[in-house]
Motif scaffolding. Structure first.
Motif, PDB file in Angstrom:
ATOM      1  N   TYR A   2      22.664  27.973  55.156  1.00  0.00           N
ATOM      2  CA  TYR A   2      23.063  26.577  54.966  1.00  0.00           C
ATOM      3  C   TYR A   2      23.673  26.350  53.588  1.00  0.00           C
ATOM      4  N   MET A   3      24.262  27.401  53.050  1.00  0.00           N
ATOM      5  CA  MET A   3      24.823  27.306  51.698  1.00  0.00           C
ATOM      6  C   MET A   3      26.324  27.057  51.698  1.00  0.00           C
ATOM      7  N   GLY A   4      26.873  26.839  52.873  1.00  0.00           N
ATOM      8  CA  GLY A   4      28.322  26.684  52.971  1.00  0.00           C
ATOM      9  C   GLY A   4      28.883  25.506  52.188  1.00  0.00           C
ATOM     10  N   PHE A   6      27.685  24.596  49.317  1.00  0.00           N
ATOM     11  CA  PHE A   6      27.364  24.807  47.900  1.00  0.00           C
ATOM     12  C   PHE A   6      28.098  25.990  47.286  1.00  0.00           C
ATOM     13  N   ILE A   7      28.335  27.008  48.077  1.00  0.00           N
ATOM     14  CA  ILE A   7      29.074  28.176  47.592  1.00  0.00           C
ATOM     15  C   ILE A   7      30.385  28.196  48.369  1.00  0.00           C
ATOM     16  N   VAL A   8      31.473  27.909  47.690  1.00  0.00           N
ATOM     17  CA  VAL A   8      32.741  27.781  48.412  1.00  0.00           C
ATOM     18  C   VAL A   8      33.787  28.764  47.872  1.00  0.00           C
ATOM     19  N   ALA A  53      27.126  28.039  57.164  1.00  0.00           N
ATOM     20  CA  ALA A  53      26.757  29.245  56.407  1.00  0.00           C
ATOM     21  C   ALA A  53      27.735  29.498  55.262  1.00  0.00           C
ATOM     22  N   CYS A  54      27.243  30.136  54.233  1.00  0.00           N
ATOM     23  CA  CYS A  54      28.110  30.574  53.137  1.00  0.00           C
ATOM     24  C   CYS A  54      29.188  31.475  53.717  1.00  0.00           C
ATOM     25  N   ARG A  55      30.409  31.311  53.213  1.00  0.00           N
ATOM     26  CA  ARG A  55      31.559  32.075  53.751  1.00  0.00           C
ATOM     27  C   ARG A  55      31.437  33.577  53.478  1.00  0.00           C
ATOM     28  N   PHE A  56      30.521  33.967  52.623  1.00  0.00           N
ATOM     29  CA  PHE A  56      30.376  35.397  52.315  1.00  0.00           C
ATOM     30  C   PHE A  56      29.283  36.069  53.144  1.00  0.00           C
ATOM     31  N   LEU A  57      28.664  35.319  54.004  1.00  0.00           N
ATOM     32  CA  LEU A  57      27.580  35.864  54.823  1.00  0.00           C
ATOM     33  C   LEU A  57      28.151  36.530  56.075  1.00  0.00           C
ATOM     34  N   ARG A  58      27.533  37.641  56.486  1.00  0.00           N
ATOM     35  CA  ARG A  58      27.965  38.321  57.707  1.00  0.00           C
ATOM     36  C   ARG A  58      26.760  38.992  58.372  1.00  0.00           C
ATOM     37  N   VAL A  65      23.700  39.543  55.971  1.00  0.00           N
ATOM     38  CA  VAL A  65      23.785  40.040  54.594  1.00  0.00           C
ATOM     39  C   VAL A  65      24.868  39.310  53.801  1.00  0.00           C
ATOM     40  N   CYS A  66      24.658  39.304  52.494  1.00  0.00           N
ATOM     41  CA  CYS A  66      25.669  38.814  51.565  1.00  0.00           C
ATOM     42  C   CYS A  66      26.675  39.942  51.354  1.00  0.00           C
ATOM     43  N   THR A  67      27.947  39.649  51.489  1.00  0.00           N
ATOM     44  CA  THR A  67      28.958  40.703  51.331  1.00  0.00           C
ATOM     45  C   THR A  67      29.468  40.801  49.895  1.00  0.00           C
ATOM     46  N   ILE A  68      28.936  39.955  49.006  1.00  0.00           N
ATOM     47  CA  ILE A  68      29.334  40.038  47.589  1.00  0.00           C
ATOM     48  C   ILE A  68      28.097  40.238  46.707  1.00  0.00           C
ATOM     49  N   HIS A  69      27.219  41.084  47.182  1.00  0.00           N
ATOM     50  CA  HIS A  69      25.967  41.288  46.455  1.00  0.00           C
ATOM     51  C   HIS A  69      26.220  41.581  44.966  1.00  0.00           C
ATOM     52  N   THR A  71      28.696  40.784  43.005  1.00  0.00           N
ATOM     53  CA  THR A  71      29.348  39.742  42.203  1.00  0.00           C
ATOM     54  C   THR A  71      28.945  38.332  42.636  1.00  0.00           C
ATOM     55  N   SER A  72      27.843  38.213  43.345  1.00  0.00           N
ATOM     56  CA  SER A  72      27.438  36.880  43.807  1.00  0.00           C
ATOM     57  C   SER A  72      27.128  35.986  42.603  1.00  0.00           C
ATOM     58  N   PRO A  73      27.285  34.668  42.764  1.00  0.00           N
ATOM     59  CA  PRO A  73      27.063  33.766  41.635  1.00  0.00           C
ATOM     60  C   PRO A  73      25.643  33.852  41.086  1.00  0.00           C
ATOM     61  N   VAL A  74      25.517  33.499  39.840  1.00  0.00           N
ATOM     62  CA  VAL A  74      24.234  33.647  39.160  1.00  0.00           C
ATOM     63  C   VAL A  74      23.132  32.852  39.862  1.00  0.00           C
ATOM     64  N   GLN A  75      23.488  31.717  40.445  1.00  0.00           N
ATOM     65  CA  GLN A  75      22.485  30.920  41.158  1.00  0.00           C
ATOM     66  C   GLN A  75      21.889  31.718  42.314  1.00  0.00           C
ATOM     67  N   CYS A  76      22.734  32.469  42.994  1.00  0.00           N
ATOM     68  CA  CYS A  76      22.244  33.268  44.125  1.00  0.00           C
ATOM     69  C   CYS A  76      21.347  34.388  43.615  1.00  0.00           C
ATOM     70  N   LYS A  77      21.789  35.019  42.555  1.00  0.00           N
ATOM     71  CA  LYS A  77      20.984  36.119  42.015  1.00  0.00           C
ATOM     72  C   LYS A  77      19.617  35.608  41.566  1.00  0.00           C
ATOM     73  N   TYR A  79      17.968  32.788  42.514  1.00  0.00           N
ATOM     74  CA  TYR A  79      17.078  32.068  43.418  1.00  0.00           C
ATOM     75  C   TYR A  79      16.995  32.638  44.820  1.00  0.00           C
ATOM     76  N   ARG A  80      18.030  33.313  45.260  1.00  0.00           N
ATOM     77  CA  ARG A  80      18.045  33.618  46.680  1.00  0.00           C
ATOM     78  C   ARG A  80      18.142  35.104  46.983  1.00  0.00           C
ATOM     79  N   CYS A  81      18.948  35.758  46.214  1.00  0.00           N
ATOM     80  CA  CYS A  81      19.425  37.060  46.655  1.00  0.00           C
ATOM     81  C   CYS A  81      18.415  38.191  46.443  1.00  0.00           C
ATOM     82  N   VAL A  82      18.589  39.203  47.210  1.00  0.00           N
ATOM     83  CA  VAL A  82      17.957  40.470  46.895  1.00  0.00           C
ATOM     84  C   VAL A  82      18.745  41.069  45.742  1.00  0.00           C
TER      85      VAL A  82
END
Ligand code: SF4
Length: 144
Positions: A2-4, A6-8, A53-58, A65-69, A71-77, A79-82
């Protein structure tokens, strides 16, 4: 999922690079599709049917999975990301570490090794990612 909103993606700037924005903070970022996820990203059939969904999700097998692991934005790193996937030398997944610096693993040996790391992580939270990867790799794990 549901991050579509917020992350554009603002603009494609290269074959595998995009100028993006974390809308909630107005923070721009440059996203590069991870080398091993370009085929995943190029198939947009799933994302077209998931507008929130976030446009980088697949989807990848049974995972999403996040396809920009890398280089994902700092917020993702943060709070959310592996941030680190931990495998044994034979490539078997042993666990993962999230941006909140929590280990998720069912492997008793890895959990024990993690215990010995926790004090160092607390002491040096700003360098935790390098610290965790370095220590676990010294112990024979593969960290990606
Ligand atoms: S972690 Fe990746 S897929 Fe998830 S919101 Fe951030 S950029 Fe999008």
């Amino acid at each position: 999922m549901y991050m579509g909103d917020f992350i554009v993606i603002e603009e494609k700037i290269g074959p595998d690079e995009y100028r993006g924005c974390s809308v909630s903070t107005g923070t721009p970022f440059i996203a590069r599709i991870d080398d091993d996820k370009r085929d995943l990203f190029s198939d947009d059939s799933w994302i077209k049917t998931h507008p929130s969904a976030c446009r980088f999700l697949r989807p990848s097998g049974e995972k999403i999975v996040c396809t920009i692991h890398e280089t994902s934005p700092v917020q993702c790193k943060a709070y959310r990301c592996v941030i680190i996937r931990v495998c044994s030398q034979d490539g078997m997944a042993r666990g993962f570490v999230t941006g909140t610096l929590a280990l998720h693993s069912d492997d008793p040996a890895l959990k024990k090794d993690w215990k010995s790391l926790e004090r160092q992580i607390t002491a040096f939270p700003e360098d935790a990612e390098n610290l965790i990867a370095g220590v676990l790799m010294e112990k024979g794990y593969v960290c990606t």
